[in-house]
Scaffold this motif. Structure first.
Motif, PDB file in Angstrom:
ATOM      1  N   ALA A  23      -2.253  16.019  16.935  1.00  0.00           N
ATOM      2  CA  ALA A  23      -3.595  16.613  16.964  1.00  0.00           C
ATOM      3  C   ALA A  23      -4.649  15.615  16.510  1.00  0.00           C
ATOM      4  N   ASP A  24      -5.885  15.957  16.831  1.00  0.00           N
ATOM      5  CA  ASP A  24      -6.989  15.226  16.222  1.00  0.00           C
ATOM      6  C   ASP A  24      -6.974  15.569  14.732  1.00  0.00           C
ATOM      7  N   ALA A  25      -7.009  14.563  13.897  1.00  0.00           N
ATOM      8  CA  ALA A  25      -6.869  14.786  12.449  1.00  0.00           C
ATOM      9  C   ALA A  25      -7.963  15.715  11.921  1.00  0.00           C
ATOM     10  N   ASN A  26      -9.184  15.593  12.447  1.00  0.00           N
ATOM     11  CA  ASN A  26     -10.259  16.462  11.969  1.00  0.00           C
ATOM     12  C   ASN A  26      -9.982  17.922  12.317  1.00  0.00           C
ATOM     13  N   ASN A  83       0.846  -1.201   0.000  1.00  0.00           N
ATOM     14  CA  ASN A  83       0.000   0.000   0.000  1.00  0.00           C
ATOM     15  C   ASN A  83       0.885   1.256   0.000  1.00  0.00           C
ATOM     16  N   ARG A  84       1.907   1.256   0.861  1.00  0.00           N
ATOM     17  CA  ARG A  84       2.789   2.436   0.935  1.00  0.00           C
ATOM     18  C   ARG A  84       3.635   2.579  -0.329  1.00  0.00           C
ATOM     19  N   ASP A  85       4.114   1.461  -0.883  1.00  0.00           N
ATOM     20  CA  ASP A  85       4.878   1.506  -2.146  1.00  0.00           C
ATOM     21  C   ASP A  85       4.068   2.199  -3.239  1.00  0.00           C
ATOM     22  N   LEU A 105      -5.423   9.507   3.928  1.00  0.00           N
ATOM     23  CA  LEU A 105      -6.170   8.993   5.084  1.00  0.00           C
ATOM     24  C   LEU A 105      -5.968   7.492   5.162  1.00  0.00           C
ATOM     25  N   ASP A 106      -5.344   7.054   6.238  1.00  0.00           N
ATOM     26  CA  ASP A 106      -5.056   5.625   6.396  1.00  0.00           C
ATOM     27  C   ASP A 106      -5.494   5.196   7.798  1.00  0.00           C
ATOM     28  N   PRO A 107      -6.810   5.146   8.027  1.00  0.00           N
ATOM     29  CA  PRO A 107      -7.328   4.937   9.385  1.00  0.00           C
ATOM     30  C   PRO A 107      -7.460   3.459   9.744  1.00  0.00           C
ATOM     31  N   ALA A 132      -2.275  12.152   7.519  1.00  0.00           N
ATOM     32  CA  ALA A 132      -3.112  12.615   8.634  1.00  0.00           C
ATOM     33  C   ALA A 132      -3.164  11.645   9.814  1.00  0.00           C
ATOM     34  N   LEU A 133      -2.972  10.353   9.516  1.00  0.00           N
ATOM     35  CA  LEU A 133      -3.047   9.315  10.563  1.00  0.00           C
ATOM     36  C   LEU A 133      -1.772   8.487  10.445  1.00  0.00           C
ATOM     37  N   SER A 134      -0.730   8.968  11.110  1.00  0.00           N
ATOM     38  CA  SER A 134       0.618   8.571  10.704  1.00  0.00           C
ATOM     39  C   SER A 134       1.206   7.388  11.469  1.00  0.00           C
ATOM     40  N   ALA A 135       0.776   7.152  12.718  1.00  0.00           N
ATOM     41  CA  ALA A 135       1.260   6.055  13.573  1.00  0.00           C
ATOM     42  C   ALA A 135       2.780   6.146  13.798  1.00  0.00           C
ATOM     43  N   THR A 136       3.597   5.304  13.132  1.00  0.00           N
ATOM     44  CA  THR A 136       5.057   5.374  13.317  1.00  0.00           C
ATOM     45  C   THR A 136       5.702   6.480  12.478  1.00  0.00           C
ATOM     46  N   ASN A 155       0.917  13.419  11.216  1.00  0.00           N
ATOM     47  CA  ASN A 155       0.092  13.682  12.391  1.00  0.00           C
ATOM     48  C   ASN A 155      -0.463  12.404  13.005  1.00  0.00           C
ATOM     49  N   ASP A 156      -0.540  12.398  14.339  1.00  0.00           N
ATOM     50  CA  ASP A 156      -1.266  11.332  15.031  1.00  0.00           C
ATOM     51  C   ASP A 156      -1.780  11.860  16.358  1.00  0.00           C
ATOM     52  N   ILE A 157      -2.965  11.407  16.749  1.00  0.00           N
ATOM     53  CA  ILE A 157      -3.584  11.864  18.003  1.00  0.00           C
ATOM     54  C   ILE A 157      -2.936  11.209  19.218  1.00  0.00           C
ATOM     55  N   ASN A 158      -2.325  10.051  19.004  1.00  0.00           N
ATOM     56  CA  ASN A 158      -1.735   9.281  20.095  1.00  0.00           C
ATOM     57  C   ASN A 158      -0.353   9.871  20.472  1.00  0.00           C
ATOM     58  N   ILE A 160       5.974   6.112   9.205  1.00  0.00           N
ATOM     59  CA  ILE A 160       6.632   5.451   8.069  1.00  0.00           C
ATOM     60  C   ILE A 160       6.166   5.969   6.711  1.00  0.00           C
ATOM     61  N   ARG A 161       4.872   6.227   6.590  1.00  0.00           N
ATOM     62  CA  ARG A 161       4.323   6.657   5.305  1.00  0.00           C
ATOM     63  C   ARG A 161       4.860   8.045   4.933  1.00  0.00           C
ATOM     64  N   GLY A 162       4.681   8.993   5.857  1.00  0.00           N
ATOM     65  CA  GLY A 162       5.134  10.361   5.587  1.00  0.00           C
ATOM     66  C   GLY A 162       6.643  10.441   5.394  1.00  0.00           C
TER      67      GLY A 162
HETATM   68  N1  SAM Z   1      -0.530   5.319   8.163  1.00  0.00           N
HETATM   69  C1  SAM Z   1       0.099   4.348   9.066  1.00  0.00           C
HETATM   70  C2  SAM Z   1       1.016   3.410   8.305  1.00  0.00           C
HETATM   71  O1  SAM Z   1       1.062   3.439   7.062  1.00  0.00           O
HETATM   72  O2  SAM Z   1       1.723   2.624   8.957  1.00  0.00           O
HETATM   73  C3  SAM Z   1      -0.916   3.574   9.876  1.00  0.00           C
HETATM   74  C4  SAM Z   1      -1.987   4.371  10.546  1.00  0.00           C
HETATM   75  S1  SAM Z   1      -2.956   3.491  11.703  1.00  0.00           S
HETATM   76  C5  SAM Z   1      -3.893   2.392  10.714  1.00  0.00           C
HETATM   77  C6  SAM Z   1      -4.158   4.674  12.226  1.00  0.00           C
HETATM   78  C7  SAM Z   1      -3.611   5.748  13.183  1.00  0.00           C
HETATM   79  O3  SAM Z   1      -4.622   6.753  13.333  1.00  0.00           O
HETATM   80  C8  SAM Z   1      -3.290   5.268  14.596  1.00  0.00           C
HETATM   81  O4  SAM Z   1      -1.936   5.496  14.867  1.00  0.00           O
HETATM   82  C9  SAM Z   1      -4.185   6.126  15.514  1.00  0.00           C
HETATM   83  O5  SAM Z   1      -3.541   6.551  16.700  1.00  0.00           O
HETATM   84  C10 SAM Z   1      -4.485   7.308  14.634  1.00  0.00           C
HETATM   85  N2  SAM Z   1      -5.748   8.013  14.935  1.00  0.00           N
HETATM   86  C11 SAM Z   1      -6.953   7.490  15.249  1.00  0.00           C
HETATM   87  N3  SAM Z   1      -7.872   8.468  15.398  1.00  0.00           N
HETATM   88  C12 SAM Z   1      -7.238   9.643  15.145  1.00  0.00           C
HETATM   89  C13 SAM Z   1      -7.659  11.003  15.118  1.00  0.00           C
HETATM   90  N4  SAM Z   1      -8.921  11.357  15.379  1.00  0.00           N
HETATM   91  N5  SAM Z   1      -6.742  11.938  14.814  1.00  0.00           N
HETATM   92  C14 SAM Z   1      -5.453  11.612  14.542  1.00  0.00           C
HETATM   93  N6  SAM Z   1      -5.000  10.329  14.562  1.00  0.00           N
HETATM   94  C15 SAM Z   1      -5.873   9.360  14.858  1.00  0.00           C
END
Ligand code: SAM
Length: 375
Positions: A117-120, A33-35, A135-137, A52-56, A75-78, A58-60
């Motif tokens: 931040a919250d992505a929204n 998917n990332r490739d 968007l990769d939720p 917008a939902l970056s986790a580690t 960005n990530d909310i966590n 890696i994608r960005g």
């Molecule tokens: N894009 C990443 C990758 O390619 O490895 C994986 C992302 S993971 C499926 C979804 C991420 O969204 C989680 O790290 C979670 O903490 C974050 N997340 C969930 N709700 C969020 C929100 N409202 N705002 C920002 N991040 C959020």
């Protein structure tokens, strides 16, 4: 933590028995998917990008290392994810990292901005700022869609993953009605129908902002859907996109037909769903070409792009196993069926949706007849 490599990136990821137990999410299976996303961004040449939902991260980080993008937001909310993204950015880039509150900015040839931040909220603040929004939720992207359509420029690109395939494929009908405002279908067509329901909903959301949609590429793979959508500015283009919505009908013989209307004529309709193309042929050919000269994260990526490139662009397919089962016939090799259709002057190819299915411009009766000839 352990270090992994993917594409040109080095990434620290949590060690965990099962991926959903980890404090920050990382799935090595999503390398393909990332490739494809890296190749898409490379082909598009977008400048300002949001993961917008970056986790580690890696994608960005891969976008920053492997594409011409100049300004990449991660960005990530966590908070654990935020700290790990900062560490991963440091691991891959050597510039000065400034941390102000919950934002870290690294500038050099490229600007990387990391936010917690919250992505929204973030996307609503960055009105029409990005050329490319990813968007990769977990599960459905729907809760982020309105904000993404505000954050992206009016001629920008949305890249959207949906992992709630059970919902889009009709295993949870009510969830599909709620989230996608559409009637799903079960059975052999469910994956293509699910992808087209997802796109159909994206088209309707975009249309209310007077945005039209061109599908650059959309596919199903490893239990997720992915769509790259080029937005087009203006009410007329939105109208044109809306005209490509419609409904699918399938009878017990396996024969299907569709209807290109706003409202369905019968109660047995599935949809609304997108009936337009799932790819822009030139775009996919470019991605396939770039994949040959690009260091990829997954060995499967180039082969998969080849399959997508060669796939006939018609809505839906015939699954030879399902047709055989529905008609009490023996299963026969796909290649044999394709060859018979070819000899009769039809187009027919494999499809990425199923290893036992074919896309063709031949009528259903001819596919059935080909299968009968092979008994
Ligand atoms: N894009 C990443 C990758 O390619 O490895 C994986 C992302 S993971 C499926 C979804 C991420 O969204 C989680 O790290 C979670 O903490 C974050 N997340 C969930 N709700 C969020 C929100 N409202 N705002 C920002 N991040 C959020």
């Amino acid at each position: 933590l352990k270090e992994v490599r993917e594409g040109l990136a080095r990434i620290l990821v949590p060690k965990a028995e099962r991926i959903y137990d980890a404090p920050v999410f990382y799935n090595p299976l999503m390398a393909l998917n990332r490739d494809i996303s890296v190749l898409a961004l490379k082909a598009l040449g977008s400048r300002r990008v949001l993961d917008a939902l970056s986790a580690t991260g890696i994608r960005g980080i891969r976008y920053a290392l492997e594409t011409p993008a100049g300004e990449i937001w991660l960005n990530d909310i966590n908070p654990n994810a935020f700290r790990l993204i900062v560490d991963n950015v440091k691991l891959n880039f050597s510039g000065e990292l400034e941390i102000e509150g919950k934002m870290a900015v690294l500038e050099g040839e490229k600007t990387l901005v990391v936010t917690n931040a919250d992505a929204n909220r973030l996307m609503n603040e960055q009105f029409r700022y990005f050329d490319f929004v990813d968007l990769d939720p977990f599960g459905s992207p729907m809760e982020f869609l309105d904000s993404a359509l505000r954050a992206v420029k009016r001629r920008g690109v949305l890249a959207i993953t949906a992992t709630d395939t059970g919902v889009l494929c009709g295993a949870y009908r009510n969830a599909c009605l709620r989230k996608y405002l559409a009637e799903p279908i079960r059975g052999e067509l469910c994956h293509e129908a699910g992808l087209r329901i997802l796109i159909g909903t994206l088209v309707r959301y975009a249309a209310k902002y007077d945005l039209g949609v061109e599908v650059l590429l959309a596919y199903y793979r490893d239990h997720y859907f992915r769509a790259f959508l080029q937005l087009r500015n203006g009410a007329k283009t939105a109208d044109k996109s809306m005209k490509q919505l419609g409904y699918l009908y399938q009878d017990e013989s396996g024969k299907f037909e569709f209807e290109n209307t706003f409202l369905p004529s019968k109660a047995t309709a599935h949809g609304p769903l997108w009936l337009g193309p799932l790819k822009n042929q030139e775009f996919v050919e470019e991605l396939h070409r770039l994949s040959a000269e690009h260091p990829l994260g997954s060995k499967k990526t180039q082969k998969f792009l080849g399959l997508l490139k060669d796939e006939l662009e018609v809505p839906f397919f015939y699954d030879t196993h399902a047709v055989a089962r529905r008609h009490g016939l023996e299963v026969r090799k796909l290649a044999g069926v394709i060859e018979i259709l070819y000899e009769k002057g039809y187009k027919a190819t494999r499809t990425h949706f199923s290893p036992t299915a074919l896309k063709t411009d031949a009528p259903f009766e001819e596919v059935l007849e080909a299968l009968r000839e092979l008994q």
